[in-house]
Scaffold this active site. Structure first.
Site, PDB file in Angstrom:
ATOM      1  N   GLY A 240       0.802  -1.228   0.000  1.00  0.00           N
ATOM      2  CA  GLY A 240       0.000   0.000   0.000  1.00  0.00           C
ATOM      3  C   GLY A 240       0.830   1.272   0.000  1.00  0.00           C
ATOM      4  O   GLY A 240       0.336   2.348  -0.308  1.00  0.00           O
TER       5      GLY A 240
ATOM      6  N   GLY B 293      -2.326  -1.356   2.375  1.00  0.00           N
ATOM      7  CA  GLY B 293      -2.167  -2.636   1.709  1.00  0.00           C
ATOM      8  C   GLY B 293      -2.155  -3.758   2.725  1.00  0.00           C
ATOM      9  O   GLY B 293      -1.531  -3.641   3.785  1.00  0.00           O
TER      10      GLY B 293
ATOM     11  N   GLY C  84      -0.650  -6.542   2.659  1.00  0.00           N
ATOM     12  CA  GLY C  84       0.654  -7.165   2.827  1.00  0.00           C
ATOM     13  C   GLY C  84       1.404  -6.642   4.024  1.00  0.00           C
ATOM     14  O   GLY C  84       1.812  -7.403   4.913  1.00  0.00           O
TER      15      GLY C  84
ATOM     16  N   HIS D 276       0.239  -4.123   6.261  1.00  0.00           N
ATOM     17  CA  HIS D 276      -0.625  -3.816   7.410  1.00  0.00           C
ATOM     18  C   HIS D 276      -0.799  -5.038   8.301  1.00  0.00           C
ATOM     19  O   HIS D 276      -0.621  -4.965   9.524  1.00  0.00           O
ATOM     20  CB  HIS D 276      -1.976  -3.324   6.906  1.00  0.00           C
ATOM     21  CG  HIS D 276      -2.948  -2.974   7.992  1.00  0.00           C
ATOM     22  ND1 HIS D 276      -2.683  -2.032   8.962  1.00  0.00           N
ATOM     23  CD2 HIS D 276      -4.200  -3.445   8.265  1.00  0.00           C
ATOM     24  CE1 HIS D 276      -3.718  -1.927   9.787  1.00  0.00           C
ATOM     25  NE2 HIS D 276      -4.641  -2.781   9.391  1.00  0.00           N
TER      26      HIS D 276
ATOM     27  N   LEU E  77       5.195  -1.384  15.418  1.00  0.00           N
ATOM     28  CA  LEU E  77       5.899  -1.581  14.158  1.00  0.00           C
ATOM     29  C   LEU E  77       5.203  -0.924  12.973  1.00  0.00           C
ATOM     30  O   LEU E  77       5.863  -0.368  12.091  1.00  0.00           O
ATOM     31  CB  LEU E  77       6.090  -3.078  13.889  1.00  0.00           C
ATOM     32  CG  LEU E  77       6.844  -3.434  12.607  1.00  0.00           C
ATOM     33  CD1 LEU E  77       8.273  -2.923  12.650  1.00  0.00           C
ATOM     34  CD2 LEU E  77       6.815  -4.944  12.366  1.00  0.00           C
TER      35      LEU E  77
ATOM     36  N   TYR F 186       3.705   1.751  12.870  1.00  0.00           N
ATOM     37  CA  TYR F 186       4.017   3.181  12.882  1.00  0.00           C
ATOM     38  C   TYR F 186       5.538   3.345  12.877  1.00  0.00           C
ATOM     39  O   TYR F 186       6.130   3.865  13.816  1.00  0.00           O
ATOM     40  CB  TYR F 186       3.406   3.846  14.123  1.00  0.00           C
ATOM     41  CG  TYR F 186       1.903   3.885  14.130  1.00  0.00           C
ATOM     42  CD1 TYR F 186       1.168   3.802  12.952  1.00  0.00           C
ATOM     43  CD2 TYR F 186       1.199   3.994  15.328  1.00  0.00           C
ATOM     44  CE1 TYR F 186      -0.213   3.831  12.957  1.00  0.00           C
ATOM     45  CE2 TYR F 186      -0.196   4.032  15.346  1.00  0.00           C
ATOM     46  CZ  TYR F 186      -0.888   3.939  14.159  1.00  0.00           C
ATOM     47  OH  TYR F 186      -2.261   3.983  14.180  1.00  0.00           O
TER      48      TYR F 186
END
Length: 564
Positions: free
Chosen positions: A139, A207, A209, A211, A502, A504
Site C-alpha cells: 500500500g 495494503g 501485505g 498492514h 511496528l 508506525y
C-alpha cells in the site's frame, strides 16, 4: 539534510554479495520455465554479461528476469527503469509521504510491478544474483519510506497489482492478496454479507501485505483482537523463489510473519483470514469537548474507563489544536470517536451508567451498517458512497512524521494540562490519537504473536505531524516539533523499554546498517521496543529462513551472525 537520519544507518553498509544457500524447505510450487525458443538467446545474454557491468539493469538484470519468468506473463509488461516515461509516475503513485518523493530521494534502479507470482520469484533470484537490494511495497504507507527508499542499489517490488480477494461466507474465511487494500477487502466482504467483517485499520488505503504483517489494529480490536490474531494461513515467497504456505513454512515462520514484519522473512503473496460476525446495524458517534468546557476532566475519566468497557465498545480520544473562541487564540479540542456493535438504544443507557462524563446523547449517535461505518471512520464526507473504498489515492498530499507510545497508567490531570500546553505551542499541524485497549487485547498472551503490546496497556498513542512547505528546513522544523511532543510524554508512557508499534515505523527509536557486523546489536535497540521478549525468537526464525540476510532494511530482523 533530509535523509541524514537514514544515511547514518548505512555508513558501513555494503551491497549484499553473500554466497548462495539452498533452503531446507520443501518446494510445493515450481516456477514456470521460459519458452524453449527463448532459452538459447537468453543463455547467451546471461553468460556474456557480468553483474558488475556499468549498465546492469539492461545488460544483466532484465535478461535474468526474462529467463526466470513465465512467457505467459512477460516481465517486460511490469518492468520500469528511469528510462521509461512512466517510471516516476509509477514510483510516486504509491508514495504516501511527500518526504520521500523529492528530488533528493534515492531512486530504485528498477521497479517490478508484479502481476504474477513468477515476477516475484524472478525478481528475488535475479536481484540476489546481481547484488541488488529488494524493497517490497504493497500500500505504500510505510511511514519512513523503507518499502521504496534505500541508500544502496535497490529494486522496488510493487505488489499493488496482486489484489485478488476471494470470500467464502459459508466457511467464514477469505484469501486476500498482498496488494489488495483493506478498503477493497471490506467492500468485497460486504458484497457477500452485511453481518461479517474483519478487524483491521480505519485508513482504507492500507495494503494488506504490510498492514497485517505488522499487526493491524482498528476499531474491532477490543472485540476480536488484531488482524494477525485472525489470520489462519498465508503464502510467502522466500529468497530462493519457493512459495510456502503455513504447512510448508512451519509454525515458527508463520508465527513470525504475523506481527514481526513480513519483509524481514520474504514476500507476502497472500493471506487467508477468518471473518468475524457483526450485527446488521452498528452505532458510531463523534462527541467533541474543548478545554473551555472541561475536556481535561472527560479525558481523565476516559483513561479510567475506556479499556474496561464491554468489548463491543471502542472509543478513541483524539486531541488536536483548533482555533479558540477569541481571535488569535488556540485551544485543544478532544474528539471522542466511538464504535458500538449494536444499536444506540442499547448504547446510551450503558454510557450513562459507565461513562456519564462523556455526555453522549441519542442525537450524537448514528446507526448504520458495518460497511458504512468504515466510511465514517475513514473520515469521508457524510453521504459518501461505499464505492469510495475501491478508490486508490494517486499521490501523496502532505509531508508528515509519525511516532507511537503505549500508556499503562492514567495520566494525572496536571500532566494532561501540561500536554495541552505543549500542543498549543506546537500549533495546529499536529495531533494525537489515543486508542483504548482492554477486552480481547488483554486476553491474548504477549508471546502468541510477535506483537507483544497486550495486557497491562490501557491505551496506545499515535503522534502525527503534517506540513505542506517544501525543503529541508521545513522538514527539520516539523520533525523536531514531533519529537518535542514525544519527549513531553516521556513521564507518562511505558518504560524499559519504551514500547513502539511496528506499523508506525519510526527510525528515531533505532536503526541498523544491513549486512554490518553490528546489525544484531543495533537491531536489539529497536527490536526490544517493537517486540519486547519476542525479538529473540524472531532472530532465530530469521536465521532459519533467510540466513544470508537478503531481506533487510534499516529496521528489519537480522539473523544470528555470521551471515556473510
Amino acid at each position: 539534510m533530509l535523509y541524514i537520519h537514514l544515511r547514518k544507518c548505512f555508513d558501513n553498509a555494503a551491497i549484499n554479495t553473500s554466497r548462495d544457500r539452498e533452503s531446507s524447505y520443501s518446494k510445493p510450487y515450481k516456477m514456470k520455465a521460459a519458452s524453449p525458443l527463448l532459452l538459447p538467446v537468453l543463455a547467451i545474454l546471461v553468460l556474456s554479461l557480468s553483474c558488475a557491468n556499468p549498465n546492469p539493469v539492461f545488460n544483466n538484470f532484465f535478461p535474468c528476469l526474462s529467463s526466470h519468468s513465465s512467457p505467459l506473463y512477460p516481465i517486460s509488461d511490469v518492468f520500469y527503469t528511469p528510462n521509461n516515461s512512466s517510471f516516476l509516475s509509477v514510483l510516486h503513485s504509491y508514495i504516501r509521504n511527500r518526504r520521500f518523493s523529492t528530488s533528493l530521494t534515492p531512486k530504485p534502479f528498477a521497479i517490478v510491478s508484479a502481476k504474477h507470482e513468477s515476477h516475484i520469484q524472478s525478481t528475488l533470484i535475479c536481484a540476489r544474483q546481481c547484488g541488488f537490494q529488494v524493497r517490497i511495497r504493497s500500500g505504500g504507507h510505510d511511514f519512513e519510506g523503507l518499502s521504496y527508499v534505500s541508500e544502496v542499489p535497490f529494486v522496488v517490488l510493487d505488489m499493488f497489482n496482486l489484489r485478488s480477494i476471494n470470500i467464502d461466507i459459508a466457511k467464514r474465511t477469505a484469501w486476500a492478496q498482498a496488494g489488495a487494500t483493506i478498503g477493497e477487502l471490506y467492500y468485497r466482504i460486504a458484497e457477500k454479507s452485511n453481518v461479517h467483517a474483519f478487524p483491521a485499520g480505519v485508513c482504507v488505503g492500507l495494503g494488506t501485505g504490510g498492514h497485517f504483517s505488522g499487526g493491524g489494529y482498528g476499531n474491532l480490536m477490543r472485540k476480536y483482537g488484531l488482524s494477525v490474531d485472525n489470520i489462519i494461513d498465508a503464502q510467502l515467497v522466500i529468497v530462493n523463489g519457493t512459495i510456502l504456505n503455513r504447512e510448508s513454512m512451519g509454525e515458527d515462520v508463520f508465527w513470525a510473519i504475523r506481527g514481526g514484519g513480513g519483509a524481514s522473512f520474504g514476500v507476502i503473496l497472500s493471506w487467508k483470514i477468518k471473518l468475524v460476525p457483526v450485527p446488521a446495524k452498528v452505532t458510531v458517534f463523534n462527541k467533541k469537548w474543548t478545554l473551555e468546557n472541561n475536556a481535561t476532566d472527560v479525558v481523565y475519566r476516559w483513561q479510567q474507563v475506556a479499556h474496561k468497557l464491554p468489548k463491543d465498545i471502542f472509543i478513541r480520544a483524539w486531541p488536536q489544536v483548533v482555533n479558540g473562541g477569541q481571535k488569535g487564540m488556540k485551544t485543544v479540542e478532544v474528539s471522542f470517536v466511538g464504535h458500538f456493535l449494536g444499536k444506540s438504544n442499547s448504547l446510551i443507557p450503558l454510557m450513562n451508567e459507565r461513562f456519564p462524563e462523556l455526555g453522549l446523547l441519542q442525537t450524537d449517535c448514528i446507526e448504520m451498517s458495518w460497511i458504512e461505518s468504515t466510511i465514517f471512520w475513514a473520515v469521508f464526507p457524510n453521504g459518501t458512497s461505499i464505492d469510495a473504498l475501491l478508490k486508490r489515492a494517486s499521490k501523496a498530499d502532505v509531508f508528515f512524521k509519525a511516532k507511537s507510545d503505549y500508556v499503562k497508567k492514567p495520566i494525572p490531570k496536571a500532566g494532561l494540562e501540561s500536554i495541552w500546553k505543549v500542543m498549543i505551542e506546537i500549533g495546529i499541524r499536529g495531533f494525537m490519537q489515543w486508542n483504548p485497549y482492554g477486552g480481547r487485547m488483554s486476553e491474548i498472551l504477549e508471546s502468541e504473536t510477535p506483537f507483544p503490546h497486550r495486557a497491562g496497556i490501557i491505551f496506545e498513542i499515535f503522534y502525527y505531524m503534517f506540513w505542506l512547505e517544501e525543503g529541508t528546513e521545513a522538514t527539520n522544523h516539523y520533525v523536531n516539533l514531533t519529537r518535542r511532543l514525544y519527549n513531553t510524554m516521556t513521564a507518562y508512557v511505558s518504560k524499559d523499554p519504551r514500547e513502539a508499534f511496528l506499523n508506525y515505523r519510526d527510525l528515531d527509536i533505532g536503526c541498523a546498517s544491513p549486512n554490518s557486523n553490528e546489525s544484531l546489536s543495533s537491531a536489539k535497540v529497536y527490536g526490544a521496543k517493537y517486540f519486547k521478549e519476542n525479538f529473540d525468537r524472531l532472530v532465530r526464525v530469521k536465521t532459519t529462513v533467510d540466513p544470508d540476510n537478503f531481506f533487510n532494511n534499516e529496521q528489519s530482523i537480522p539473523p544470528l551472525p555470521p551471515y556473510v
